[in-house]
Design a protein around this motif. Structure first.
Motif, PDB file in Angstrom:
ATOM      1  N   THR A   1     135.084 130.064  58.670  1.00 38.80           N
ATOM      2  CA  THR A   1     135.429 129.218  57.537  1.00 38.80           C
ATOM      3  C   THR A   1     134.566 129.643  56.359  1.00 38.80           C
ATOM      4  O   THR A   1     133.334 129.689  56.479  1.00 38.80           O
ATOM      5  N   ALA A   2     135.214 129.960  55.238  1.00 38.69           N
ATOM      6  CA  ALA A   2     134.498 130.364  54.033  1.00 38.69           C
ATOM      7  C   ALA A   2     134.936 129.465  52.884  1.00 38.69           C
ATOM      8  O   ALA A   2     136.126 129.267  52.664  1.00 38.69           O
ATOM      9  N   TYR A   3     133.948 128.906  52.168  1.00 39.52           N
ATOM     10  CA  TYR A   3     134.217 128.051  51.003  1.00 39.52           C
ATOM     11  C   TYR A   3     133.429 128.586  49.818  1.00 39.52           C
ATOM     12  O   TYR A   3     132.249 128.928  49.944  1.00 39.52           O
ATOM     13  N   SER A   4     134.084 128.627  48.661  1.00 34.39           N
ATOM     14  CA  SER A   4     133.425 129.014  47.427  1.00 34.39           C
ATOM     15  C   SER A   4     133.969 128.135  46.314  1.00 34.39           C
ATOM     16  O   SER A   4     135.178 128.092  46.081  1.00 34.39           O
ATOM     17  N   GLY A   5     133.071 127.411  45.642  1.00 36.26           N
ATOM     18  CA  GLY A   5     133.534 126.528  44.577  1.00 36.26           C
ATOM     19  C   GLY A   5     132.425 125.702  43.976  1.00 36.26           C
ATOM     20  O   GLY A   5     131.260 126.125  43.940  1.00 36.26           O
TER      21      GLY A   5
ATOM     22  N   ILE B   1     138.735 129.048  51.445  1.00 35.04           N
ATOM     23  CA  ILE B   1     139.032 128.117  50.353  1.00 35.04           C
ATOM     24  C   ILE B   1     138.214 128.498  49.126  1.00 35.04           C
ATOM     25  O   ILE B   1     136.991 128.677  49.223  1.00 35.04           O
ATOM     26  N   THR B   2     138.879 128.612  47.971  1.00 36.04           N
ATOM     27  CA  THR B   2     138.165 128.811  46.713  1.00 36.04           C
ATOM     28  C   THR B   2     138.590 127.761  45.704  1.00 36.04           C
ATOM     29  O   THR B   2     139.732 127.307  45.710  1.00 36.04           O
ATOM     30  N   GLN B   3     137.642 127.398  44.839  1.00 35.85           N
ATOM     31  CA  GLN B   3     137.879 126.475  43.736  1.00 35.85           C
ATOM     32  C   GLN B   3     137.177 127.041  42.505  1.00 35.85           C
ATOM     33  O   GLN B   3     136.081 126.621  42.155  1.00 35.85           O
ATOM     34  N   ALA B   4     137.815 128.009  41.859  1.00 31.31           N
ATOM     35  CA  ALA B   4     137.225 128.664  40.688  1.00 31.31           C
ATOM     36  C   ALA B   4     137.410 127.780  39.458  1.00 31.31           C
ATOM     37  O   ALA B   4     138.423 127.114  39.311  1.00 31.31           O
ATOM     38  N   ARG B   5     136.415 127.792  38.566  1.00 31.01           N
ATOM     39  CA  ARG B   5     136.495 126.951  37.372  1.00 31.01           C
ATOM     40  C   ARG B   5     135.606 127.513  36.275  1.00 31.01           C
ATOM     41  O   ARG B   5     134.737 128.341  36.524  1.00 31.01           O
TER      42      ARG B   5
ATOM     43  N   VAL C   1     140.985 126.725  37.760  1.00 28.31           N
ATOM     44  CA  VAL C   1     141.229 125.962  36.534  1.00 28.31           C
ATOM     45  C   VAL C   1     140.295 126.440  35.433  1.00 28.31           C
ATOM     46  O   VAL C   1     139.302 127.122  35.696  1.00 28.31           O
ATOM     47  N   SER C   2     140.598 126.078  34.209  1.00 29.40           N
ATOM     48  CA  SER C   2     139.734 126.341  33.052  1.00 29.40           C
ATOM     49  C   SER C   2     139.305 127.801  32.950  1.00 29.40           C
ATOM     50  O   SER C   2     138.131 128.108  32.729  1.00 29.40           O
ATOM     51  N   GLY C   3     140.245 128.724  33.131  1.00 32.12           N
ATOM     52  CA  GLY C   3     139.949 130.140  32.994  1.00 32.12           C
ATOM     53  C   GLY C   3     139.259 130.767  34.185  1.00 32.12           C
ATOM     54  O   GLY C   3     138.869 131.927  34.136  1.00 32.12           O
ATOM     55  N   GLY C   4     139.112 130.046  35.294  1.00 33.78           N
ATOM     56  CA  GLY C   4     138.487 130.589  36.494  1.00 33.78           C
ATOM     57  C   GLY C   4     139.424 131.516  37.245  1.00 33.78           C
ATOM     58  O   GLY C   4     140.642 131.464  37.073  1.00 33.78           O
ATOM     59  N   THR C   5     138.846 132.368  38.108  1.00 28.69           N
ATOM     60  CA  THR C   5     139.626 133.286  38.930  1.00 28.69           C
ATOM     61  C   THR C   5     139.197 133.120  40.380  1.00 28.69           C
ATOM     62  O   THR C   5     138.021 133.312  40.702  1.00 28.69           O
ATOM     63  N   GLY C   6     140.146 132.753  41.241  1.00 28.55           N
ATOM     64  CA  GLY C   6     139.854 132.534  42.657  1.00 28.55           C
ATOM     65  C   GLY C   6     140.606 133.495  43.550  1.00 28.55           C
ATOM     66  O   GLY C   6     141.773 133.788  43.316  1.00 28.55           O
ATOM     67  N   TYR C   7     139.910 133.996  44.599  1.00 27.26           N
ATOM     68  CA  TYR C   7     140.495 134.874  45.598  1.00 27.26           C
ATOM     69  C   TYR C   7     140.142 134.339  46.982  1.00 27.26           C
ATOM     70  O   TYR C   7     138.961 134.227  47.308  1.00 27.26           O
ATOM     71  N   SER C   8     141.155 134.027  47.788  1.00 26.88           N
ATOM     72  CA  SER C   8     140.954 133.613  49.174  1.00 26.88           C
ATOM     73  C   SER C   8     141.685 134.594  50.072  1.00 26.88           C
ATOM     74  O   SER C   8     142.854 134.885  49.841  1.00 26.88           O
TER      75      SER C   8
ATOM     76  N   THR D   1     134.214 133.189  38.773  1.00 24.18           N
ATOM     77  CA  THR D   1     134.975 133.807  39.859  1.00 24.18           C
ATOM     78  C   THR D   1     134.486 133.264  41.190  1.00 24.18           C
ATOM     79  O   THR D   1     133.284 133.165  41.421  1.00 24.18           O
ATOM     80  N   SER D   2     135.431 132.928  42.054  1.00 18.86           N
ATOM     81  CA  SER D   2     135.125 132.474  43.409  1.00 18.86           C
ATOM     82  C   SER D   2     135.881 133.357  44.390  1.00 18.86           C
ATOM     83  O   SER D   2     137.071 133.620  44.203  1.00 18.86           O
ATOM     84  N   LEU D   3     135.185 133.815  45.443  1.00 23.51           N
ATOM     85  CA  LEU D   3     135.771 134.663  46.476  1.00 23.51           C
ATOM     86  C   LEU D   3     135.408 134.089  47.832  1.00 23.51           C
ATOM     87  O   LEU D   3     134.247 133.748  48.071  1.00 23.51           O
ATOM     88  N   ALA D   4     136.397 133.976  48.727  1.00 23.91           N
ATOM     89  CA  ALA D   4     136.149 133.530  50.097  1.00 23.91           C
ATOM     90  C   ALA D   4     136.953 134.409  51.043  1.00 23.91           C
ATOM     91  O   ALA D   4     138.147 134.612  50.838  1.00 23.91           O
ATOM     92  N   VAL D   5     136.275 134.950  52.081  1.00 26.01           N
ATOM     93  CA  VAL D   5     136.923 135.773  53.095  1.00 26.01           C
ATOM     94  C   VAL D   5     136.565 135.182  54.449  1.00 26.01           C
ATOM     95  O   VAL D   5     135.386 135.023  54.768  1.00 26.01           O
TER      96      VAL D   5
END
Length: 180
Positions: free
Chosen positions: A140-144, A122-126, A105-112, A130-134
């Motif tokens: 389990t990977a979380y980024s946000g 799980i990513t929650q970019a905002r 959201v709000s111009g964020g970029t997420g990659y899961s 940039t949020s990246l989870a592999v």
């Protein structure tokens, strides 16, 4: 001043490790168990796409000015991407029994990306970050909003807004210090 440099150096090192790990996994696992034609869901500017086939599925929902792309290469897992207010979300599932969820959201970029059975990314970019989870085998990977968190057999994550990152496999784990 020295402590600030040390903290920056640790963050740069972890970012490098996460990036290297993600690229290595994508190169090693990229096409191994993948089907010839993945389930692909792409949405932009207020559209929603959902596809299922046997045990696999993908979904993409994008609000105005946003894009979302989800791919299930295994036909036995799930990939879901959702974006709004100028966000760009990408979720890629490479193995059966895994789930990749990406939000932006709000111009964020997420990659899961999920690369091994039992993985959850799980990513929650905002806010333009940039949020990246592999996630690999059982990882389990979380980024946000709450930083980066990694558990299980293999996981890597980074969140540019919080400056948090983590990577690990088995009993070896690296992460940036949490703010007090």
């Amino acid at each position: 001043m020295f402590r600030k440099r040390q903290r920056t150096a640790v963050r740069v090192a972890v970012v490098g490790l996460v990036g290297t790990g993600a690229l290595a996994l994508a190169g090693l696992v990229g096409g191994g168990a993948a089907s010839a034609d993945p389930l692909t869901c792409t949405a932009a500017n207020g559209h929603n796409v959902i596809r299922t086939d046997g045990q696999g599925g993908c979904g993409a929902k994008a609000g105005p000015g946003s894009t979302a792309r989800a791919e299930d290469h295994s036909r036995g897992g799930t990939a879901v991407a959702s974006s709004n207010t100028g966000g760009n979300a990408t979720a890629i599932n490479l193995q059966p029994g895994t789930t990749a969820l990406s939000g932006a959201v709000s111009g964020g970029t997420g990659y899961s990306v999920t690369t091994g059975p039992g993985g959850l990314a799980i990513t929650q970019a905002r806010q333009g970050g940039t949020s990246l989870a592999v996630a690999g085998w059982g990882g389990t990977a979380y980024s946000g909003e709450y930083g980066a968190q990694c558990t299980g057999s293999f996981a890597a994550a980074i969140d540019s807004n919080t400056g948090q990152a983590c990577i690990g496999s088995g009993g070896i784990w690296l992460s940036t210090p949490r703010p007090q």
